[in-house]
Design an enzyme around this catalytic site. Structure first.
Site, mmCIF file in Angstrom:
data_model
loop_
_atom_site.group_PDB
_atom_site.id
_atom_site.type_symbol
_atom_site.label_atom_id
_atom_site.label_comp_id
_atom_site.label_asym_id
_atom_site.label_seq_id
_atom_site.Cartn_x
_atom_site.Cartn_y
_atom_site.Cartn_z
ATOM 1 N N GLY A 165 18.152 -15.008 9.741
ATOM 2 C CA GLY A 165 17.325 -14.060 9.120
ATOM 3 C C GLY A 165 17.779 -12.540 9.420
ATOM 4 O O GLY A 165 18.995 -12.407 8.658
ATOM 5 N N GLY A 166 17.459 -11.851 10.232
ATOM 6 C CA GLY A 166 17.801 -10.439 10.395
ATOM 7 C C GLY A 166 19.455 -10.270 10.638
ATOM 8 O O GLY A 166 20.064 -9.422 9.824
ATOM 9 N N ASN B 136 19.433 -16.507 5.407
ATOM 10 C CA ASN B 136 18.240 -16.046 4.623
ATOM 11 C C ASN B 136 17.932 -14.293 4.444
ATOM 12 O O ASN B 136 17.544 -13.922 5.404
ATOM 13 C CB ASN B 136 16.956 -16.890 5.319
ATOM 14 C CG ASN B 136 15.461 -16.669 4.430
ATOM 15 O OD1 ASN B 136 15.555 -16.035 3.475
ATOM 16 N ND2 ASN B 136 14.414 -16.965 5.046
ATOM 17 N N TRP B 137 18.155 -14.029 3.546
ATOM 18 C CA TRP B 137 18.323 -12.609 3.248
ATOM 19 C C TRP B 137 16.844 -12.087 3.192
ATOM 20 O O TRP B 137 16.587 -10.860 3.159
ATOM 21 C CB TRP B 137 18.977 -12.030 2.075
ATOM 22 C CG TRP B 137 20.612 -12.279 2.319
ATOM 23 C CD1 TRP B 137 21.201 -12.960 3.504
ATOM 24 C CD2 TRP B 137 21.635 -12.058 1.432
ATOM 25 N NE1 TRP B 137 22.517 -13.122 3.291
ATOM 26 C CE2 TRP B 137 22.902 -12.494 2.020
ATOM 27 C CE3 TRP B 137 21.665 -11.395 0.182
ATOM 28 C CZ2 TRP B 137 24.190 -12.213 1.640
ATOM 29 C CZ3 TRP B 137 23.027 -11.158 -0.270
ATOM 30 C CH2 TRP B 137 24.099 -11.665 0.312
ATOM 31 N N GLU C 222 11.742 -24.010 12.851
ATOM 32 C CA GLU C 222 11.918 -22.603 13.108
ATOM 33 C C GLU C 222 10.315 -21.891 13.831
ATOM 34 O O GLU C 222 9.365 -21.920 12.947
ATOM 35 C CB GLU C 222 11.881 -21.709 11.741
ATOM 36 C CG GLU C 222 13.255 -21.882 10.973
ATOM 37 C CD GLU C 222 13.502 -20.533 10.089
ATOM 38 O OE1 GLU C 222 14.430 -19.763 10.275
ATOM 39 O OE2 GLU C 222 12.569 -20.272 9.253
ATOM 40 N N HIS D 218 9.101 -22.437 4.364
ATOM 41 C CA HIS D 218 9.249 -21.254 5.261
ATOM 42 C C HIS D 218 8.152 -20.729 5.701
ATOM 43 O O HIS D 218 7.095 -20.739 4.869
ATOM 44 C CB HIS D 218 10.146 -20.229 4.719
ATOM 45 C CG HIS D 218 10.579 -19.274 5.700
ATOM 46 N ND1 HIS D 218 9.864 -18.260 6.264
ATOM 47 C CD2 HIS D 218 11.857 -19.100 6.319
ATOM 48 C CE1 HIS D 218 10.381 -17.621 7.028
ATOM 49 N NE2 HIS D 218 11.930 -18.171 7.271
HETATM 50 P P1 13P Z 1 15.035 -13.839 12.135
HETATM 51 O O1 13P Z 1 16.425 -14.305 12.510
HETATM 52 O O2 13P Z 1 15.096 -12.499 11.531
HETATM 53 O O3 13P Z 1 14.229 -14.090 13.234
HETATM 54 O O4 13P Z 1 14.481 -14.785 10.864
HETATM 55 C C1 13P Z 1 14.531 -16.142 11.293
HETATM 56 C C2 13P Z 1 13.983 -16.725 9.758
HETATM 57 O O5 13P Z 1 12.935 -16.813 9.254
HETATM 58 C C3 13P Z 1 15.132 -17.436 8.814
HETATM 59 O O6 13P Z 1 14.669 -18.375 7.874
#
Ligand code: 13P
Length: 254
Positions: free
Chosen positions: A234-235, A9-10, A167, A95
């Site tokens: 995410g990151g 997820n960018w 999440e 999300h």
């Molecule tokens: P991070 O991997 O940056 O914690 O983000 C997770 C996320 O929200 C993916 O949708």
């Protein structure tokens, strides 16, 4: 029987050029991986360009959001059909950032789920508790409510193209990953809930991804948990090498 999915997820990152660079760095590093369903979710404006770049590869495209109406006077919104048209196979809904920053309700998320199922798009359905909810022992109540209301009236056959992403909000972008045990416990609870709401077969077949500070260094042990079927990243999905390492995880015997 559940093919693992690793989805990136960018969020709100990457210009067109940066998105192109990221995807072209990723493609060769995951090209040999046929065991994992690989998905990337760029911002709306990069979808077309990334769709072209991944054409013929083993990477699939997702959008980060949608509006439940097919068309009309909804300034600024994008419909499921348009996302399908640009090449998406999945759309992320529910999300926690949409729930928290944009006030999205379980009801709205449910209408998005129906709109996506109606046009045959895959759904990545996110749920998760906040830190306060975990500390006050409301985690399971919150997950139950999000699943029941978010999936309301979704039929068993429609569940086949739906993936759940657990999440925990406190683990997103914080570097504080849920422990393997915390992830497994929540995933097992969600699967039991799906058995209650649907049937054993549906619950067994539905993939449940973990999301929240997934990194190259913790993916292997998370993926070794019996009910963790993938990750929503995410990151670490913003760097081709890191994301490729996550895609090419090595589940350990637990
Ligand atoms: P991070 O991997 O940056 O914690 O983000 C997770 C996320 O929200 C993916 O949708």
């Amino acid at each position: 029987m559940r093919k693992p999915m690793i989805a990136g997820n960018w969020k709100l990152h990457k210009t067109l050029q940066e998105a192109s660079d990221l995807i072209s760095g990723l493609i060769p590093n995951v090209a040999d991986n046929r065991n994992v369903e690989i998905v990337v979710a760029p911002v709306y404006t990069s979808l077309g360009k990334v769709a072209e770049a991944i054409s013929g590869s083993n990477i699939k495209l997702a959008a980060q959001n949608c509006y439940p109406e097919p068309q009309g006077a909804f300034t600024g919104e994008v419909s499921p059909l348009l996302l399908k048209d640009v090449g998406c196979q999945y759309v992320i809904i529910g999300h926690s950032e949409r729930r928290q920053l944009f006030g999205e309700s379980n009801k709205l998320i449910n209408s998005k789920a129906h709109a996506l199922a109606d046009v045959g798009l895959g759904i990545i359905f996110c749920i998760g508790e906040t830190l306060e909810e975990r500390e006050t022992e409301q985690t399971f109540d919150v997950l139950r409510r999000q699943v029941r209301l978010g999936l309301k009236n979704l039929r068993e056959d429609q569940m086949k193209s739906l993936v759940v992403a657990y999440e925990p909000v406190w683990a997103i972008g914080t570097g504080k990953t849920a422990s393997d045990e915390q992830a497994q416990e929540a995933h097992a609870f969600i699967r039991a809930l799906l058995t209650e709401l649907y049937d054993k077969e549906t619950a067994k077949a539905t993939r449940i991804l973990y999301g929240g500070s997934v990194k190259p260094g913790n993916v292997d042990s998370l993926m070794s948990q019996p009910d963790v079927d993938g990750a929503l990243v995410g990151g670490a999905s913003l760097k081709a090498d890191d994301f490729a390492r996550i895609v090419n995880f090595q589940a350990q015997d637990s």
